[in-house]
Scaffold this motif. Structure first.
Motif, PDB file in Angstrom:
ATOM      1  N   GLY A  91      92.221  -9.762  -5.356  1.00  0.00           N
ATOM      2  CA  GLY A  91      92.654 -10.785  -4.622  1.00  0.00           C
ATOM      3  C   GLY A  91      92.356 -12.197  -5.089  1.00  0.00           C
ATOM      4  O   GLY A  91      92.927 -13.206  -4.589  1.00  0.00           O
ATOM      5  N   TYR A  92      91.129 -12.312  -5.754  1.00  0.00           N
ATOM      6  CA  TYR A  92      90.447 -13.527  -6.103  1.00  0.00           C
ATOM      7  C   TYR A  92      91.295 -13.878  -7.751  1.00  0.00           C
ATOM      8  O   TYR A  92      92.212 -13.028  -8.446  1.00  0.00           O
ATOM      9  CB  TYR A  92      89.128 -13.329  -6.345  1.00  0.00           C
ATOM     10  CG  TYR A  92      88.557 -14.889  -6.868  1.00  0.00           C
ATOM     11  CD1 TYR A  92      88.481 -15.967  -5.471  1.00  0.00           C
ATOM     12  CD2 TYR A  92      88.088 -15.266  -7.849  1.00  0.00           C
ATOM     13  CE1 TYR A  92      88.136 -17.021  -5.801  1.00  0.00           C
ATOM     14  CE2 TYR A  92      87.386 -16.427  -7.983  1.00  0.00           C
ATOM     15  CZ  TYR A  92      87.350 -17.623  -7.088  1.00  0.00           C
ATOM     16  OH  TYR A  92      86.882 -18.730  -7.006  1.00  0.00           O
ATOM     17  N   ILE A  93      91.138 -15.206  -8.366  1.00  0.00           N
ATOM     18  CA  ILE A  93      91.485 -15.600  -9.462  1.00  0.00           C
ATOM     19  C   ILE A  93      91.197 -14.681 -10.664  1.00  0.00           C
ATOM     20  O   ILE A  93      89.804 -14.326 -10.798  1.00  0.00           O
ATOM     21  CB  ILE A  93      91.200 -17.037  -9.826  1.00  0.00           C
ATOM     22  CG1 ILE A  93      91.500 -17.878  -8.590  1.00  0.00           C
ATOM     23  CG2 ILE A  93      91.686 -17.577 -10.840  1.00  0.00           C
ATOM     24  CD1 ILE A  93      90.913 -19.140  -8.463  1.00  0.00           C
ATOM     25  N   SER A  94      92.104 -14.235 -11.690  1.00  0.00           N
ATOM     26  CA  SER A  94      91.572 -13.312 -12.555  1.00  0.00           C
ATOM     27  C   SER A  94      90.543 -14.490 -13.732  1.00  0.00           C
ATOM     28  O   SER A  94      90.696 -15.550 -13.670  1.00  0.00           O
ATOM     29  CB  SER A  94      92.910 -13.084 -13.497  1.00  0.00           C
ATOM     30  OG  SER A  94      93.621 -12.387 -12.596  1.00  0.00           O
ATOM     31  N   PRO A  95      89.834 -13.585 -14.420  1.00  0.00           N
ATOM     32  CA  PRO A  95      88.704 -14.385 -15.063  1.00  0.00           C
ATOM     33  C   PRO A  95      89.324 -14.595 -16.765  1.00  0.00           C
ATOM     34  O   PRO A  95      89.913 -13.823 -17.279  1.00  0.00           O
ATOM     35  CB  PRO A  95      87.477 -13.250 -15.561  1.00  0.00           C
ATOM     36  CG  PRO A  95      88.190 -12.110 -15.188  1.00  0.00           C
ATOM     37  CD  PRO A  95      89.562 -12.054 -14.319  1.00  0.00           C
ATOM     38  N   THR A  96      89.103 -15.782 -17.223  1.00  0.00           N
ATOM     39  CA  THR A  96      89.653 -16.133 -18.570  1.00  0.00           C
ATOM     40  C   THR A  96      88.450 -16.225 -19.496  1.00  0.00           C
ATOM     41  O   THR A  96      88.655 -16.764 -20.749  1.00  0.00           O
ATOM     42  CB  THR A  96      90.468 -17.094 -18.488  1.00  0.00           C
ATOM     43  OG1 THR A  96      90.086 -18.241 -17.965  1.00  0.00           O
ATOM     44  CG2 THR A  96      91.979 -16.809 -17.960  1.00  0.00           C
ATOM     45  N   THR A  97      87.076 -16.128 -19.029  1.00  0.00           N
ATOM     46  CA  THR A  97      85.998 -15.951 -20.054  1.00  0.00           C
ATOM     47  C   THR A  97      85.100 -15.112 -19.665  1.00  0.00           C
ATOM     48  O   THR A  97      85.020 -14.524 -18.512  1.00  0.00           O
ATOM     49  CB  THR A  97      85.243 -17.559 -20.023  1.00  0.00           C
ATOM     50  OG1 THR A  97      84.697 -17.790 -18.674  1.00  0.00           O
ATOM     51  CG2 THR A  97      86.131 -18.766 -20.301  1.00  0.00           C
ATOM     52  N   ALA A  98      84.019 -14.528 -20.430  1.00  0.00           N
ATOM     53  CA  ALA A  98      83.099 -13.569 -20.318  1.00  0.00           C
ATOM     54  C   ALA A  98      82.093 -14.118 -19.016  1.00  0.00           C
ATOM     55  O   ALA A  98      81.910 -13.493 -18.208  1.00  0.00           O
ATOM     56  CB  ALA A  98      82.170 -13.356 -21.406  1.00  0.00           C
ATOM     57  N   ARG A  99      82.103 -15.418 -19.043  1.00  0.00           N
ATOM     58  CA  ARG A  99      81.189 -16.080 -17.971  1.00  0.00           C
ATOM     59  C   ARG A  99      81.719 -15.920 -16.610  1.00  0.00           C
ATOM     60  O   ARG A  99      80.894 -15.747 -15.546  1.00  0.00           O
ATOM     61  CB  ARG A  99      81.025 -17.606 -18.247  1.00  0.00           C
ATOM     62  CG  ARG A  99      79.930 -18.279 -17.561  1.00  0.00           C
ATOM     63  CD  ARG A  99      78.463 -17.577 -17.881  1.00  0.00           C
ATOM     64  NE  ARG A  99      78.102 -17.981 -19.330  1.00  0.00           N
ATOM     65  CZ  ARG A  99      76.863 -17.310 -19.874  1.00  0.00           C
ATOM     66  NH1 ARG A  99      76.288 -16.821 -18.971  1.00  0.00           N
ATOM     67  NH2 ARG A  99      76.665 -17.690 -21.094  1.00  0.00           N
ATOM     68  N   HIS A 100      83.206 -16.095 -16.517  1.00  0.00           N
ATOM     69  CA  HIS A 100      83.907 -15.922 -15.303  1.00  0.00           C
ATOM     70  C   HIS A 100      83.450 -14.477 -14.706  1.00  0.00           C
ATOM     71  O   HIS A 100      82.996 -14.105 -13.652  1.00  0.00           O
ATOM     72  CB  HIS A 100      85.460 -16.102 -15.403  1.00  0.00           C
ATOM     73  CG  HIS A 100      85.729 -17.282 -15.445  1.00  0.00           C
ATOM     74  ND1 HIS A 100      87.037 -17.563 -16.129  1.00  0.00           N
ATOM     75  CD2 HIS A 100      85.219 -18.663 -15.406  1.00  0.00           C
ATOM     76  CE1 HIS A 100      87.282 -19.173 -16.297  1.00  0.00           C
ATOM     77  NE2 HIS A 100      85.865 -19.502 -15.895  1.00  0.00           N
ATOM     78  N   VAL A 101      83.538 -13.609 -15.382  1.00  0.00           N
ATOM     79  CA  VAL A 101      83.219 -12.062 -15.326  1.00  0.00           C
ATOM     80  C   VAL A 101      81.645 -11.845 -14.775  1.00  0.00           C
ATOM     81  O   VAL A 101      81.589 -11.261 -13.823  1.00  0.00           O
ATOM     82  CB  VAL A 101      83.516 -10.985 -16.469  1.00  0.00           C
ATOM     83  CG1 VAL A 101      83.176  -9.562 -15.919  1.00  0.00           C
ATOM     84  CG2 VAL A 101      84.950 -11.228 -16.862  1.00  0.00           C
ATOM     85  N   GLU A 102      80.910 -12.458 -15.607  1.00  0.00           N
ATOM     86  CA  GLU A 102      79.548 -12.355 -15.057  1.00  0.00           C
ATOM     87  C   GLU A 102      79.161 -12.828 -13.772  1.00  0.00           C
ATOM     88  O   GLU A 102      78.595 -12.334 -13.148  1.00  0.00           O
ATOM     89  CB  GLU A 102      78.672 -13.108 -16.309  1.00  0.00           C
ATOM     90  CG  GLU A 102      77.212 -12.865 -16.025  1.00  0.00           C
ATOM     91  CD  GLU A 102      76.302 -13.447 -16.969  1.00  0.00           C
ATOM     92  OE1 GLU A 102      76.572 -14.979 -17.243  1.00  0.00           O
ATOM     93  OE2 GLU A 102      75.340 -13.096 -17.631  1.00  0.00           O
ATOM     94  N   GLN A 103      79.743 -13.937 -13.497  1.00  0.00           N
ATOM     95  CA  GLN A 103      79.585 -14.724 -12.153  1.00  0.00           C
ATOM     96  C   GLN A 103      79.888 -13.799 -11.045  1.00  0.00           C
ATOM     97  O   GLN A 103      79.241 -13.872  -9.946  1.00  0.00           O
ATOM     98  CB  GLN A 103      80.307 -16.082 -11.977  1.00  0.00           C
ATOM     99  CG  GLN A 103      79.644 -17.163 -12.658  1.00  0.00           C
ATOM    100  CD  GLN A 103      80.374 -18.202 -13.134  1.00  0.00           C
ATOM    101  OE1 GLN A 103      81.578 -18.283 -12.637  1.00  0.00           O
ATOM    102  NE2 GLN A 103      80.143 -19.294 -13.753  1.00  0.00           N
ATOM    103  N   GLN A 104      81.079 -12.929 -11.174  1.00  0.00           N
ATOM    104  CA  GLN A 104      81.572 -12.288 -10.008  1.00  0.00           C
ATOM    105  C   GLN A 104      80.987 -10.815  -9.959  1.00  0.00           C
ATOM    106  O   GLN A 104      80.719 -10.150  -8.845  1.00  0.00           O
ATOM    107  CB  GLN A 104      82.817 -12.317  -9.579  1.00  0.00           C
ATOM    108  CG  GLN A 104      83.135 -13.687  -9.219  1.00  0.00           C
ATOM    109  CD  GLN A 104      84.695 -13.939  -8.981  1.00  0.00           C
ATOM    110  OE1 GLN A 104      85.491 -13.728  -9.899  1.00  0.00           O
ATOM    111  NE2 GLN A 104      84.975 -14.369  -7.850  1.00  0.00           N
ATOM    112  N   LEU A 105      81.178 -10.166 -11.394  1.00  0.00           N
ATOM    113  CA  LEU A 105      80.920  -8.676 -11.274  1.00  0.00           C
ATOM    114  C   LEU A 105      79.622  -8.452 -12.217  1.00  0.00           C
ATOM    115  O   LEU A 105      79.307  -7.159 -12.553  1.00  0.00           O
ATOM    116  CB  LEU A 105      81.831  -7.796 -12.029  1.00  0.00           C
ATOM    117  CG  LEU A 105      83.354  -8.247 -11.347  1.00  0.00           C
ATOM    118  CD1 LEU A 105      84.504  -7.448 -11.902  1.00  0.00           C
ATOM    119  CD2 LEU A 105      83.306  -7.632  -9.990  1.00  0.00           C
ATOM    120  N   GLY A 106      78.983  -9.272 -12.675  1.00  0.00           N
ATOM    121  CA  GLY A 106      77.786  -9.036 -13.768  1.00  0.00           C
ATOM    122  C   GLY A 106      76.728  -8.263 -13.297  1.00  0.00           C
ATOM    123  O   GLY A 106      76.342  -7.409 -13.924  1.00  0.00           O
ATOM    124  N   SER A 107      76.457  -8.183 -12.013  1.00  0.00           N
ATOM    125  CA  SER A 107      75.403  -7.263 -11.416  1.00  0.00           C
ATOM    126  C   SER A 107      75.904  -5.766 -11.342  1.00  0.00           C
ATOM    127  O   SER A 107      75.153  -4.781 -11.184  1.00  0.00           O
ATOM    128  CB  SER A 107      74.987  -8.113 -10.238  1.00  0.00           C
ATOM    129  OG  SER A 107      75.975  -7.747  -9.163  1.00  0.00           O
TER     130      SER A 107
END
Ligand code: TXA
Ligand code: MG
Length: 315
Positions: free
Chosen positions: A138-154
């Protein structure tokens, strides 16, 4: 962990683990599409409902033939000209693809991403990768590796960093009804480009009651801050601002001189705007504003998909 180590990504995927991968559209959360445990893990990490099927990614059209039962003539034409690219085809699935991947539907979504790192990875693997966009459902798709890390990194062991996505919008999804193409999701492949190859296509990208694909749900791809669409902002924007409201501006081309604003393309280029859209929405969303006013962009080329995402993000 974020890195560029293809060997590590390959090893993790072969061990049934998940890896975030770069594509030209958005980052994907990838796992072995033929391994039900890995597929279940994708749904779990994304908090994605099981009724929302996944796209299968591979590196060549020859390999797609193993996953599908038949390919309509116009699908073949689109594949020959536009793959690899920001295009996903919905085709009748073969038994090789687990029902979990397609949420029990008879068709499988297939795509060949146009990103050199990910294509090398796919070529080195003996199986295709199931990969939804690497964001919580439901959230905005990631367009950088950092975006992914912020939400799913752990939650995932590795994020393969391939730089910022060059297209910036999810792939255009095309299915076939009586062998005629139908667009189910507007996206990073312009409708005009598709129509030049196969003639006029029907767009069936809006459904709120019984969506074939949750990407068609009206409220999707949304920031947490309320986003309101405006035809054109009034100058000066600061007049909109009451002392109690902190306002963000998402504009196409114009500099409104507002304190919190993102300009998608100062030169007025819709492809550039597409590339910047999701990162800009995320930056505004992180400011804890009361409202974001967003301007629609010209309804041509990728502008159609941008406007689609803005409408779905709006309250
Ligand atoms: O650009 C993209 O397509 C990205 C990158 C990572 O490839 N992926 C992506 O995946 O956007 P996802 O899961 O976020 O969106 C895929 C959409 C969903 O709305 C899903 O419902 C639809 O495709 N879809 C997948 N398989 C389908 C099927 N068998 N029938 C109907 N819709 C399907
Ligand atoms: Mg998605």
């Amino acid at each position: 962990m974020i890195g560029k180590d293809l060997a590590q990504a390959k090893q993790l995927l072969e061990a049934g683990q998940l890896v975030a991968i770069p594509t030209e559209t958005v980052y994907g959360l990838a796992g072995n599409a033929l391994d039900e445990q890995a597929v279940l893990e994708i749904f779990r990490v994304k908090n994605r409902p099981a009724f929302d099927p996944l796209i299968v990614h591979t590196d060549s059209f020859e390999r797609i033939a193993d996953f599908v039962r038949e390919i309509p003539e116009k699908a073949l034409l689109l594949a020959q000209h536009l793959m690899p690219g920001a295009l996903t085809l919905l085709l009748p699935k073969s038994d090789l693809i687990p029902d979990l991947v397609t949420s029990g539907l008879d068709r499988v979504a297939v795509r060949i991403p146009n990103h050199s790192l990910t294509r090398s990875l796919l070529s080195s693997l003996p199986f295709p990768l199931a990969a939804p966009s690497a964001n919580p459902f439901g959230y905005i798709s990631p367009t950088t590796a950092r975006h992914v890390e912020q939400q799913l990194g752990s939650q995932i062991p590795y994020i393969l960093d391939g730089g910022p996505c060059e297209v910036g919008l999810e792939s255009t999804i095309v299915g076939f009804e009586n062998d005629e193409p139908v667009i189910y999701r507007k996206g990073g492949m312009a409708i005009e480009t598709i129509e030049r190859l196969v003639g006029k296509v029907r767009v069936q990208a809006h459904s709120s009651s019984n969506p074939l694909a949750p990407g068609m749900l009206k409220s999707h791809y949304a920031p947490r801050t309320p986003l309101q669409l405006v035809e054109r902002l009034q100058l000066p924007v600061t007049n909109h601002q009451s002392p109690v409201n902190r306002v963000g501006i998402l504009s196409f081309q114009t500099n409104y001189g507002a304190e919190y604003q993102e300009i998608l393309s100062p030169t007025g280029d819709v492809s550039e705007a597409a590339r910047h859209l999701f990162a800009a929405m995320r930056r505004l969303d992180q400011l804890g504003l009361d409202v974001i006013y967003a301007e629609l962009v010209p309804d041509e080329g990728l502008g159609k998909a941008i406007n689609d995402r803005l409408k779905r993000a709006a309250v």
